[in-house]
Design a protein around this motif. Structure first.
Motif, PDB file in Angstrom:
ATOM      1  N   CYS A 305     -38.953  83.879 136.852  1.00 18.90           N
ATOM      2  CA  CYS A 305     -40.252  83.361 136.404  1.00 18.90           C
ATOM      3  C   CYS A 305     -40.810  84.229 135.280  1.00 18.90           C
ATOM      4  O   CYS A 305     -41.325  83.711 134.275  1.00 18.90           O
ATOM      5  N   ALA A 306     -40.715  85.546 135.433  1.00 21.50           N
ATOM      6  CA  ALA A 306     -41.218  86.455 134.402  1.00 21.50           C
ATOM      7  C   ALA A 306     -40.341  86.398 133.158  1.00 21.50           C
ATOM      8  O   ALA A 306     -40.840  86.411 132.025  1.00 21.50           O
ATOM      9  N   GLU A 307     -39.028  86.347 133.347  1.00 28.51           N
ATOM     10  CA  GLU A 307     -38.123  86.283 132.196  1.00 28.51           C
ATOM     11  C   GLU A 307     -38.371  85.025 131.368  1.00 28.51           C
ATOM     12  O   GLU A 307     -38.312  85.058 130.123  1.00 28.51           O
ATOM     13  N   GLU A 308     -38.664  83.914 132.035  1.00 30.23           N
ATOM     14  CA  GLU A 308     -38.863  82.655 131.315  1.00 30.23           C
ATOM     15  C   GLU A 308     -40.119  82.677 130.447  1.00 30.23           C
ATOM     16  O   GLU A 308     -40.199  81.955 129.451  1.00 30.23           O
ATOM     17  N   VAL A 309     -41.106  83.499 130.823  1.00 24.15           N
ATOM     18  CA  VAL A 309     -42.271  83.681 129.949  1.00 24.15           C
ATOM     19  C   VAL A 309     -41.815  84.235 128.603  1.00 24.15           C
ATOM     20  O   VAL A 309     -42.190  83.727 127.534  1.00 24.15           O
ATOM     21  N   LEU A 310     -41.001  85.268 128.621  1.00 25.25           N
ATOM     22  CA  LEU A 310     -40.555  85.921 127.389  1.00 25.25           C
ATOM     23  C   LEU A 310     -39.598  85.032 126.603  1.00 25.25           C
ATOM     24  O   LEU A 310     -39.642  85.000 125.360  1.00 25.25           O
ATOM     25  N   GLU A 311     -38.749  84.296 127.309  1.00 26.70           N
ATOM     26  CA  GLU A 311     -37.832  83.389 126.612  1.00 26.70           C
ATOM     27  C   GLU A 311     -38.602  82.289 125.889  1.00 26.70           C
ATOM     28  O   GLU A 311     -38.269  81.934 124.747  1.00 26.70           O
ATOM     29  N   ALA A 312     -39.640  81.765 126.533  1.00 30.71           N
ATOM     30  CA  ALA A 312     -40.446  80.722 125.904  1.00 30.71           C
ATOM     31  C   ALA A 312     -41.169  81.241 124.673  1.00 30.71           C
ATOM     32  O   ALA A 312     -41.429  80.485 123.722  1.00 30.71           O
ATOM     33  N   LEU A 313     -41.487  82.531 124.670  1.00 33.57           N
ATOM     34  CA  LEU A 313     -42.176  83.151 123.538  1.00 33.57           C
ATOM     35  C   LEU A 313     -41.197  83.756 122.522  1.00 33.57           C
ATOM     36  O   LEU A 313     -41.621  84.401 121.558  1.00 33.57           O
ATOM     37  N   GLU A 314     -39.893  83.565 122.777  1.00 30.95           N
ATOM     38  CA  GLU A 314     -38.837  84.000 121.857  1.00 30.95           C
ATOM     39  C   GLU A 314     -38.851  85.512 121.657  1.00 30.95           C
ATOM     40  O   GLU A 314     -38.641  86.018 120.541  1.00 30.95           O
ATOM     41  N   LEU A 315     -39.067  86.242 122.760  1.00 30.12           N
ATOM     42  CA  LEU A 315     -39.143  87.700 122.703  1.00 30.12           C
ATOM     43  C   LEU A 315     -37.895  88.308 123.352  1.00 30.12           C
ATOM     44  O   LEU A 315     -37.639  88.090 124.539  1.00 30.12           O
ATOM     45  N   PRO A 316     -37.108  89.087 122.617  1.00 31.10           N
ATOM     46  CA  PRO A 316     -35.933  89.730 123.209  1.00 31.10           C
ATOM     47  C   PRO A 316     -36.348  90.694 124.328  1.00 31.10           C
ATOM     48  O   PRO A 316     -37.357  91.394 124.226  1.00 31.10           O
ATOM     49  N   TYR A 317     -35.542  90.727 125.382  1.00 27.84           N
ATOM     50  CA  TYR A 317     -35.868  91.606 126.501  1.00 27.84           C
ATOM     51  C   TYR A 317     -34.593  92.047 127.195  1.00 27.84           C
ATOM     52  O   TYR A 317     -33.505  91.491 126.965  1.00 27.84           O
ATOM     53  N   ARG A 318     -34.744  93.027 128.058  1.00 32.87           N
ATOM     54  CA  ARG A 318     -33.663  93.403 128.955  1.00 32.87           C
ATOM     55  C   ARG A 318     -34.251  93.561 130.356  1.00 32.87           C
ATOM     56  O   ARG A 318     -35.427  93.937 130.517  1.00 32.87           O
ATOM     57  N   THR A 319     -33.439  93.271 131.367  1.00 34.59           N
ATOM     58  CA  THR A 319     -33.852  93.407 132.767  1.00 34.59           C
ATOM     59  C   THR A 319     -33.048  94.535 133.390  1.00 34.59           C
ATOM     60  O   THR A 319     -31.826  94.601 133.227  1.00 34.59           O
TER      61      THR A 319
END
Length: 430
Positions: A305-319
């Motif tokens: 759920c949290a990762e999908e926030v960043l994906e929708a905003l097109e923000l690169p991330y790592r978990t």
């Protein structure tokens, strides 16, 4: 809070788990206090039985006219009563001592949590997206021309001191849009129930989620005893405090967009520029309350759920999976999500998602009935940022910045901004 019965049954395992978190062996001290408490309770029961027996004999002696026996028995009753009061006080004192000790001990890590001393030992699970290649040197959020004027730290310092910010104009509107976007995503697509909850709570609520007593200095308390919440995890999780929930209704899933307050007592000198680490900030928090057998799957679900926030905003991330030395006090397993900040050329935490097992539930006596007529059992609780609004704003600004000093905004926010797609170098939405 820990189950004293489990410590009695497997003290070596308890100490071994604490050692993974850098805590010295404690089971022997816990069991010594527990033994003294149980001994006092047992002696009190014996004294109570003797007092009751003597009380019955007092009447018989009086009826027989045996004055000497009557006085002896009456004195015995008084003696037993005094001893019983003393033992009850010993038992209460030992119970309080045991509770106080257990309340300071962190949750035990799951076997799958990597061992380690600090963040250097965390384990990366995966990455999403690629950091953007800039044809200019990217700036930090507070240095971007179209942002700097309306991200006012000097005015905030005049009003409140350090680690506060005043946002104006376009940047304030984007901040608000981010919170609304996140909340809508969690409610409409992730099935969470939106909640508007208080930001002032009692001692019991802070104790229930583990902020008290160990971390009182990290929070703010009002003069009349209320605490300002460090996160709405405190309110949302405590919905279950003292309750016996219907097992068929689990899991329950909440989210709330609230102000949050932290003293940052342990972070002197860290992130003193910009709005990465503030005393007052906003966050969209997620909380789930589940059956024990479902909590690990729910942990993975909340992470997505949290990762999908960043994906929708097109923000690169790592978990990453936090190691035993870097996890929070109440967690038994934690995933951190770190967003890429080109101004710092680093990944920085934007969400932390934890499962606490029954640790918080025991502190707040939150239970469920597995089926009608069954004995209640403790629920499992989980919490996670979905996500920190201010840090998300930083990421949006830094990743979308242009050479001219403007910001191209993610498509997911356009409808929240009246169709506007960017912040100009003059600080206007366009």
């Amino acid at each position: 809070m820990h189950d004293i019965r489990a410590i009695r049954e497997t003290p070596e395992a308890f100490d071994a788990a604490l050692a993974r978190r850098g805590v010295a062996p404690t089971a022997a001290t816990v069991l010594e206090i527990d033994a003294a408490r149980r001994a006092a309770i047992g002696q009190a029961e014996t004294e109570k039985a003797a007092q009751n027996a003597a009380s019955k004999q007092v009447g018989a002696a009086k009826a027989k006219g045996d004055e000497a026996e009557f006085e002896r028995l009456r004195a015995l009753v008084a003696e037993k009563k005094a001893e019983l009061a003393r033992l009850d006080e010993v038992a209460r004192a030992k119970d309080a001592e045991l509770t106080a000790l257990l309340a300071t001990l962190p949750n035990l890590p799951l076997a799958t949590v990597p061992d380690g001393a600090d963040e250097a030992d965390n384990v990366e699970l995966h990455r999403w997206g690629s950091p953007r290649d800039f044809d200019f040197a990217p700036k930090e959020h507070f240095e971007i021309a179209g942002i700097a004027r309306d991200m006012d730290f000097a005015l905030a310092a005049k009003l409140s001191g350090s680690r506060f910010v005043v946002l104006r104009g376009a940047v304030a509107r984007v901040h608000r849009a981010l919170a609304q976007f996140m909340t809508d995503l969690h409610v409409d697509h992730h099935g969470l129930t939106e909640v508007n909850s208080p930001v002032l709570v009692r001692d019991e609520a802070m104790f229930g989620t583990g902020q008290l007593p160990k971390f009182a200095e990290d929070s703010y308390q009002t003069t009349n005893g209320w605490w300002l919440i460090p996160t709405s995890e405190v309110t949302l999780t405590n919905f279950a405090a003292g309750e016996v929930l219907d097992g068929a209704a689990l899991p329950v899933r909440f989210c709330a967009h609230t102000l949050c307050f932290r003293s940052e007592a342990g972070s002197a000198g860290r992130d003193t520029t910009g709005m990465l680490r503030q005393h007052q900030f906003e966050k969209v928090e997620m909380v789930s309350i589940t059956r024990p057998e479902d909590s690990l799957a729910e942990h993975d679900r909340m992470t997505r759920c949290a990762e999908e926030v960043l994906e929708a905003l097109e923000l690169p991330y790592r978990t990453i999976a936090l190691c035993t030395g870097d996890m929070g006090f109440g967690a038994q397993k934690t995933h951190d999500i770190e967003v890429w900040l080109p101004g710092q050329t680093a990944y920085r935490e934007i969400s932390s998602v934890s499962t606490c097992g029954d640790f918080q539930a025991r502190r707040m006596n939150a239970r469920f009935r597995p089926e009608p007529g069954a004995k209640p059992d403790f629920v499992h609780t989980l919490n996670g940022s979905g996500v920190a609004v201010g840090r998300c704003l930083i990421a949006v600004l830094e990743n979308g910045q242009t050479a001219e000093g403007g910001v191209e905004l993610p498509a997911a926010l356009h409808r929240y901004l009246g169709g506007k797609t960017r912040i100009t170098s003059e600080g206007a939405l366009a």
